[in-house]
Design a protein around this motif. Sequence first.
Motif, PDB file in Angstrom:
ATOM      1  N   ARG A   8     -37.208  75.487  84.894  1.00 30.28           N
ATOM      2  CA  ARG A   8     -35.794  75.511  85.248  1.00 30.28           C
ATOM      3  C   ARG A   8     -35.072  74.344  84.591  1.00 30.28           C
ATOM      4  N   ASP A   9     -33.844  74.587  84.188  1.00 31.79           N
ATOM      5  CA  ASP A   9     -33.013  73.543  83.589  1.00 31.79           C
ATOM      6  C   ASP A   9     -32.889  72.372  84.560  1.00 31.79           C
ATOM      7  N   ARG A  10     -33.286  71.193  84.124  1.00 34.76           N
ATOM      8  CA  ARG A  10     -33.241  70.004  84.987  1.00 34.76           C
ATOM      9  C   ARG A  10     -32.059  69.097  84.688  1.00 34.76           C
ATOM     10  N   ARG A  11     -31.152  69.523  83.835  1.00 32.43           N
ATOM     11  CA  ARG A  11     -30.009  68.680  83.485  1.00 32.43           C
ATOM     12  C   ARG A  11     -29.037  68.560  84.673  1.00 32.43           C
ATOM     13  N   SER A  12     -28.311  67.471  84.688  1.00 35.42           N
ATOM     14  CA  SER A  12     -27.357  67.237  85.774  1.00 35.42           C
ATOM     15  C   SER A  12     -26.263  66.287  85.309  1.00 35.42           C
ATOM     16  N   TYR A  13     -25.195  66.236  86.068  1.00 33.40           N
ATOM     17  CA  TYR A  13     -24.136  65.257  85.831  1.00 33.40           C
ATOM     18  C   TYR A  13     -23.627  64.776  87.186  1.00 33.40           C
ATOM     19  N   THR A  14     -22.866  63.700  87.170  1.00 29.60           N
ATOM     20  CA  THR A  14     -22.319  63.132  88.392  1.00 29.60           C
ATOM     21  C   THR A  14     -20.805  63.180  88.331  1.00 29.60           C
ATOM     22  N   ALA A  15     -20.188  63.677  89.399  1.00 26.58           N
ATOM     23  CA  ALA A  15     -18.726  63.736  89.497  1.00 26.58           C
ATOM     24  C   ALA A  15     -18.258  62.677  90.494  1.00 26.58           C
ATOM     25  N   LEU A  16     -17.327  61.832  90.066  1.00 23.64           N
ATOM     26  CA  LEU A  16     -16.809  60.760  90.909  1.00 23.64           C
ATOM     27  C   LEU A  16     -15.293  60.688  90.794  1.00 23.64           C
ATOM     28  N   GLY A  17     -14.693  59.963  91.729  1.00 25.86           N
ATOM     29  CA  GLY A  17     -13.253  59.726  91.667  1.00 25.86           C
ATOM     30  C   GLY A  17     -12.446  60.750  92.426  1.00 25.86           C
ATOM     31  N   ALA A  18     -11.239  61.012  91.920  1.00 24.85           N
ATOM     32  CA  ALA A  18     -10.268  61.855  92.628  1.00 24.85           C
ATOM     33  C   ALA A  18     -10.504  63.334  92.342  1.00 24.85           C
TER      34      ALA A  18
END
Length: 380
Positions: free
Chosen positions: A247-257
């Motif tokens: 399975r695709d293990r990529r990720s990102y983080t969303a922060l702020g408004a």
Amino acid sequence: MTRSTRRAIQFLALSSLVLSVTACGLPRSGPNRSEIISGSVLKEGDALIVPVDSRVTRIANTDSLQGFSSDFRNAGLVGSDMISPGDVLGLTIYENVRDDPLLGNTGQRVSQLQQLIVDGQGYIFVPYAGRIKAAGQTPEGLRQLITRKLETQTPDPQVNVARKAGDGATVTVSGAVGGQGVFPIELPTRTLAAMLAKAGGVAIEPATAIVRVTRGAKQGSVWMQDLYDNPDLDIPLRSGDVIVVERDRRSYTALGATGAQQFVQFETPTLTAIEALATVGGLSSALADPKGIFIFRNEKEGVARQVLGRTDLYGDQRMIYILDLTQPVGIFEAREFQIRDGDTVYVTEAPFVQWQKTINAITGTANSVNTLADAANGTN
């Protein structure tokens, strides 16, 4: 106390409160737009800040592509009947004599040698023919070789060579498949897609499945969905290949408004900035600055050099890409700029938000100011 004195006391109290709030700082989700830009290398910071346009998007997006090198794509199909070390062979030898056959007993014209295993060096042993190199030959080629070895000892021998299931030329399939195991490369399973089907197919959503093939010291990978859509990616297999579906293990983080601040797994092979924002609920209408959408990334040296047009950058670079949705093509750029594994997508608060917070903080303590003025009035 006169009215002017009372107003002066209220003004001093309010001024002190504003100064106190400003000095202590108000809660916020992170740095604002100007604070991030002030960290630019051009301003003696440690980050390279780049506004996103079509040229930057075209360069930055190329690094996220998957695929196989020419070594994998141009390997050519393994011969369906090619003999390999570990294969099992069966020999049937017909002799044109009855009284004193070379291999059999008297009156026995047919001799069978079953379960001959091709050793690690590719050889088999045939009585009276000796040790013969079988690996790399077809059954027909091996038949002719054995015939030449025997015909000097028995008249007109007839030899038949049968290759069992290709136990020597095998691949290993593991990970998220219907059935893991070691599988022979046979006529129907000489390519990647066919072998995956032999192993029961992928056991996860194809859109999130990555197929990795390791061949010696080399490795290539492909999205399962791309393998479905593009026959050119269906590479020929080689003995010893290791195939892993994960399975695709990529990720990102969303922060702020944003609508939600969280760690997000990829659910598609590609993910654009606008899709990444939509996944976490989009921009907060009450807080977000549409001019302040930042993508923080450790960019590879080659990409950083191309983006900035510089040759003096070495190693991974701290890059901050800026998207401005208020520009005429801002939405289009956000629709095309791809998010990569490990990115941080940060949306700054609009400038007025801190003022609003300051006003709320002041008006929320207005009763304290009035109390102070009333206490001063009561002493007179």
